[in-house]
Motif scaffolding. Structure first.
Motif, PDB file in Angstrom:
ATOM      1  N   ASN A   1       0.810  -1.225   0.000  1.00 58.41           N
ATOM      2  CA  ASN A   1       0.000   0.000   0.000  1.00 58.41           C
ATOM      3  C   ASN A   1       0.841   1.273   0.000  1.00 58.41           C
ATOM      4  OD1 ASN A   1      -1.517  -2.292   1.092  1.00 58.41           O
ATOM      5  ND2 ASN A   1      -3.204  -0.838   1.165  1.00 58.41           N
ATOM      6  N   LEU A   2       2.023   1.222   0.589  1.00 57.46           N
ATOM      7  CA  LEU A   2       2.911   2.397   0.578  1.00 57.46           C
ATOM      8  C   LEU A   2       4.080   2.204  -0.392  1.00 57.46           C
ATOM      9  CD1 LEU A   2       2.975   3.381   4.378  1.00 57.46           C
ATOM     10  CD2 LEU A   2       1.525   4.295   2.557  1.00 57.46           C
ATOM     11  N   SER A   3       3.939   1.242  -1.307  1.00 58.80           N
ATOM     12  CA  SER A   3       4.959   1.004  -2.340  1.00 58.80           C
ATOM     13  C   SER A   3       6.291   0.519  -1.748  1.00 58.80           C
ATOM     14  CB  SER A   3       5.177   2.286  -3.165  1.00 58.80           C
ATOM     15  OG  SER A   3       5.875   1.990  -4.346  1.00 58.80           O
ATOM     16  N   MET A   4       6.234  -0.022  -0.541  1.00 63.99           N
ATOM     17  CA  MET A   4       7.464  -0.406   0.143  1.00 63.99           C
ATOM     18  C   MET A   4       7.529  -1.912   0.418  1.00 63.99           C
ATOM     19  SD  MET A   4       9.240   2.349   0.380  1.00 63.99           S
ATOM     20  CE  MET A   4      10.425   2.254   1.716  1.00 63.99           C
ATOM     21  N   ALA A   5       6.684  -2.720  -0.215  1.00 61.93           N
ATOM     22  CA  ALA A   5       6.633  -4.146   0.125  1.00 61.93           C
ATOM     23  C   ALA A   5       7.994  -4.817  -0.049  1.00 61.93           C
ATOM     24  CB  ALA A   5       5.570  -4.855  -0.720  1.00 61.93           C
ATOM     25  N   LEU A   6       8.633  -4.599  -1.190  1.00 61.57           N
ATOM     26  CA  LEU A   6       9.900  -5.284  -1.418  1.00 61.57           C
ATOM     27  C   LEU A   6      11.011  -4.689  -0.548  1.00 61.57           C
ATOM     28  CD1 LEU A   6      11.635  -7.388  -2.748  1.00 61.57           C
ATOM     29  CD2 LEU A   6      11.797  -5.937  -4.785  1.00 61.57           C
ATOM     30  N   ALA A   7      11.035  -3.368  -0.416  1.00 62.71           N
ATOM     31  CA  ALA A   7      12.047  -2.741   0.443  1.00 62.71           C
ATOM     32  C   ALA A   7      11.890  -3.239   1.884  1.00 62.71           C
ATOM     33  CB  ALA A   7      11.924  -1.221   0.390  1.00 62.71           C
ATOM     34  N   ASN A   8      10.644  -3.370   2.341  1.00 66.66           N
ATOM     35  CA  ASN A   8      10.410  -3.895   3.692  1.00 66.66           C
ATOM     36  C   ASN A   8      10.872  -5.345   3.814  1.00 66.66           C
ATOM     37  OD1 ASN A   8       9.302  -1.502   4.577  1.00 66.66           O
ATOM     38  ND2 ASN A   8       7.175  -2.153   4.328  1.00 66.66           N
ATOM     39  N   THR A   9      10.643  -6.118   2.763  1.00 63.40           N
ATOM     40  CA  THR A   9      11.042  -7.523   2.776  1.00 63.40           C
ATOM     41  C   THR A   9      12.561  -7.644   2.871  1.00 63.40           C
ATOM     42  OG1 THR A   9       9.063  -8.112   1.526  1.00 63.40           O
ATOM     43  CG2 THR A   9      10.888  -9.689   1.483  1.00 63.40           C
ATOM     44  N   ILE A  10      13.252  -6.797   2.143  1.00 64.12           N
ATOM     45  CA  ILE A  10      14.717  -6.809   2.208  1.00 64.12           C
ATOM     46  C   ILE A  10      15.193  -6.392   3.607  1.00 64.12           C
ATOM     47  CG2 ILE A  10      16.806  -5.693   1.297  1.00 64.12           C
ATOM     48  CD1 ILE A  10      15.249  -5.536  -1.425  1.00 64.12           C
ATOM     49  N   ALA A  11      14.514  -5.406   4.185  1.00 62.49           N
ATOM     50  CA  ALA A  11      14.858  -4.991   5.558  1.00 62.49           C
ATOM     51  C   ALA A  11      14.654  -6.166   6.523  1.00 62.49           C
ATOM     52  CB  ALA A  11      14.005  -3.793   5.985  1.00 62.49           C
ATOM     53  N   ALA A  12      13.583  -6.925   6.312  1.00 62.51           N
ATOM     54  CA  ALA A  12      13.300  -8.072   7.182  1.00 62.51           C
ATOM     55  C   ALA A  12      14.402  -9.123   7.067  1.00 62.51           C
ATOM     56  CB  ALA A  12      11.938  -8.680   6.819  1.00 62.51           C
ATOM     57  N   ILE A  13      14.830  -9.385   5.846  1.00 63.11           N
ATOM     58  CA  ILE A  13      15.886 -10.380   5.625  1.00 63.11           C
ATOM     59  C   ILE A  13      17.175  -9.929   6.307  1.00 63.11           C
ATOM     60  CG2 ILE A  13      17.372 -11.384   3.841  1.00 63.11           C
ATOM     61  CD1 ILE A  13      14.831 -11.231   1.974  1.00 63.11           C
ATOM     62  N   LYS A  14      17.497  -8.669   6.133  1.00 65.78           N
ATOM     63  CA  LYS A  14      18.732  -8.156   6.749  1.00 65.78           C
ATOM     64  C   LYS A  14      18.676  -8.244   8.268  1.00 65.78           C
ATOM     65  CE  LYS A  14      20.392  -5.257   2.998  1.00 65.78           C
ATOM     66  NZ  LYS A  14      20.448  -3.919   2.392  1.00 65.78           N
ATOM     67  N   ALA A  15      17.458  -8.175   8.829  1.00 62.79           N
ATOM     68  CA  ALA A  15      17.307  -8.229  10.285  1.00 62.79           C
ATOM     69  C   ALA A  15      17.172  -9.663  10.801  1.00 62.79           C
ATOM     70  CB  ALA A  15      16.104  -7.397  10.710  1.00 62.79           C
ATOM     71  N   GLY A  16      17.102 -10.637   9.881  1.00 65.79           N
ATOM     72  CA  GLY A  16      17.094 -12.016  10.349  1.00 65.79           C
ATOM     73  C   GLY A  16      15.957 -12.904   9.876  1.00 65.79           C
ATOM     74  N   ALA A  17      15.043 -12.389   9.078  1.00 64.84           N
ATOM     75  CA  ALA A  17      13.961 -13.235   8.556  1.00 64.84           C
ATOM     76  C   ALA A  17      14.520 -14.213   7.519  1.00 64.84           C
ATOM     77  CB  ALA A  17      12.869 -12.375   7.916  1.00 64.84           C
ATOM     78  N   THR A  18      14.037 -15.456   7.553  1.00 59.34           N
ATOM     79  CA  THR A  18      14.480 -16.465   6.583  1.00 59.34           C
ATOM     80  C   THR A  18      13.319 -17.004   5.745  1.00 59.34           C
ATOM     81  OG1 THR A  18      14.330 -18.071   8.369  1.00 59.34           O
ATOM     82  CG2 THR A  18      16.529 -17.215   7.862  1.00 59.34           C
ATOM     83  N   TYR A  19      12.103 -16.591   6.075  1.00 61.52           N
ATOM     84  CA  TYR A  19      10.923 -16.921   5.268  1.00 61.52           C
ATOM     85  C   TYR A  19      10.302 -15.607   4.794  1.00 61.52           C
ATOM     86  CZ  TYR A  19      10.937 -21.867   6.454  1.00 61.52           C
ATOM     87  OH  TYR A  19      11.266 -23.189   6.549  1.00 61.52           O
ATOM     88  N   VAL A  20      10.084 -15.492   3.494  1.00 57.96           N
ATOM     89  CA  VAL A  20       9.496 -14.262   2.958  1.00 57.96           C
ATOM     90  C   VAL A  20       8.393 -14.590   1.967  1.00 57.96           C
ATOM     91  CG1 VAL A  20      11.418 -12.672   3.354  1.00 57.96           C
ATOM     92  CG2 VAL A  20      11.449 -14.132   1.321  1.00 57.96           C
TER      93      VAL A  20
END
Lengths: 336, 336
Positions: free
Chosen positions: A196-215
């Motif tokens: 909705n704020l055009s940030m879905a992929l940027a947020n996903t990359i931020a999540a991965i960098k912070a430790g997420a392994t499922y996206v």
């Protein structure tokens, strides 16, 4: 680093096509996802197992038939189902498991993990990979999310998801949440975005960098609101960033082009409405009520949504929308 | 911090509507942009002043008529024009200035700022706010961009833009480029994004954090390839991040909904083709040639585009596409 991509086109995308998926469509998409090496993909009504209803929208085809078709196309990919306690039942989960589903994601509001305890335990006992899915995660402060994620972990969840249901988060919101979970949990962490704020992929990359392994992602971004992280774009960008996903990009693009694009009922754009939903941070189900209330009281629907967002209203509190509208209208009348 | 938003719907969006803007459409959009407090917006053929041609696409309406209509609606917003030396002429720039345009953006390939020297000087002498616009900035190493930006500055440019024409950059690419320019230049810095990798807004935020003070967007993302940073979404997110833009969000959303959405000829989605253009980092004008060559030689157009991207081919080198296709086809034949 190896990442696990989970495609939700055949579940979150159900909202976008008004629950009209057919066996043939699901079969074609499943075949493409499997051939593309996407490790997991989800098949359920948009609101999870048992979601087909007048309230949440009737499915054109029984979701168990869709799940069965999807499973039958898989040689390497595994099929996931979503279940919201209160909408789906334990029987629904057992039926899905008997069809060969390998993962169950138990979804609750970010402050209500406890209502998922029994479903998490059941999913484990059925031998499924088991996920706790914290919806509307932007609404709770970091400590609350950590507390709720730990509950899910204590019930037996092997993965806990931060879910940005309203597409309201920005990368720093994601980073602080996922980082805190990475410190507090033993289990793996996932992230589910909306655009909705055009940030879905940027947020996903931020999540991965912070430790997420499922996206999570969906082909052509097909999903509720402004849609999800676009799976094929994510696959390309993750490859550029040096992450391993095991995904065959061309095959996935072909599936998005040839199977998903033709079945879309409207483009997955960021409209004025979906932008405001993300900006206000409210459920997409609030939109229609806000529009009705705006018309009834002669005010701007966006003022209602922003106010309801400030008040942190949650699903089930739709009555509040009309109260807010009435208040806004009466305040306006005071000013000459 | 105060940021200058420049809306390019009526210029980059020209590509997306095949140069079919009418006086009425431009008038309505200009009225909305002015009422929304957007400080600058651009009106020109998609390929800049003088772009209307068989090669670049004929404009339905003379762009000077469109510019005149836009200027007549402005009480606070200022109108910009784009000019690519070799396509537009000095006479075109003089004509635009005489109509009340206040900004000229002189656009060259990232390695060819020198061909813009005379146009920058002319724009300054006409009293216009003057911009050097470095297209396809992903193709040059940082030192080269710094060198070229300094050339633009030496000619008199008051702002130098890093332009991600192919939508090929990721935030770290933006950060390193803008940071280097911020260190090397006295003038202001701008950033223009495309959304082929779904990172337009994230890249724009990275640019701002690195020192850019001018940022481009288009309503509903209307633009070449996968479109631009979506202006109304950018306005909302920048507000959330604490930046001042002076933009009235609701007014801008209304303009996007009521004026731009109805004139769109196709949704501004990330298709398989636009994704590959961004991933390969090639001009969108290469796509049709790659498709033709792929058919002629019986290979995948994506393999051609990826190879051409590796070779850093630029506009004008379309012949290379056929050579690459022939090579790829002959290599394939060797392997049994």
């Amino acid at each position: 680093m190896k990442l696990n991509v989970l495609d939700v086109t055949l579940r979150d995308g159900s909202h976008s096509v008004r629950h009209s998926f057919t066996v043939e469509q699901v079969r074609a998409a499943a075949k493409g996802l499997n051939a593309s090496g996407v490790p997991y993909f989800e098949v359920s009504h948009g609101d999870g197992l048992g979601g087909s209803s007048l309230q949440y929208g009737l499915s054109k085809t029984d979701e168990l038939k869709l799940i069965e078709a999807a499973v039958s196309e898989c040689t390497t990919s595994q099929v996931s189902v979503l279940l919201l306690p209160g909408i789906g039942t334990k029987e629904d989960l057992q039926s899905a498991a008997s069809l060969g589903v390998k993962m169950a994601r138990i979804a609750t509001h970010v402050t209500e993990a406890d209502i998922g305890a029994q479903h998490i335990e059941l999913a484990r006992s059925l031998g499924l990979k088991t996920v706790g899915f914290l919806m509307m995660s932007h609404m709770a402060p970091v400590e609350k999310i950590v507390e709720q994620a730990k509950l899910f972990e204590s019930y037996g969840a092997e993965i806990v998801y931060v879910t940005d249901s309203a597409g309201a988060m920005l990368p720093k919101d994601v980073t602080e949440r996922i980082s805190a979970l990475r410190q507090a949990l033993q289990c793996e962490i996932g992230f589910h975005a909306h655009n909705n704020l055009s940030m879905a992929l940027a947020n996903t990359i931020a999540a991965i960098k912070a430790g997420a392994t499922y996206v999570d992602g969906s082909m052509r971004a097909l999903g509720a609101g402004a849609g999800n992280t676009q799976t094929e774009v994510m696959a390309a960008v993750l490859e550029r960033l040096g992450y391993e996903t095991g995904i065959d990009l061309y095959n996935l693009i072909d599936t998005a082009n040839d199977v998903i694009a033709p079945l879309m009922q409207q483009p997955q754009e960021i409209t004025g409405s979906s932008l405001i939903l993300g900006y206000a941070g409210v459920y997409s189900s609030f939109l229609l009520h806000a529009q009705n209330a705006a018309e009834q009281f002669g005010i701007d629907e966006r003022d209602i949504l922003m106010k309801v967002g400030e008040m942190k209203a949650v699903g089930g509190q739709e009555d509040l929308i009309y109260e807010v509208a009435q208040n806004l209208a009466s305040k306006r009348e005071v000013v000459p």
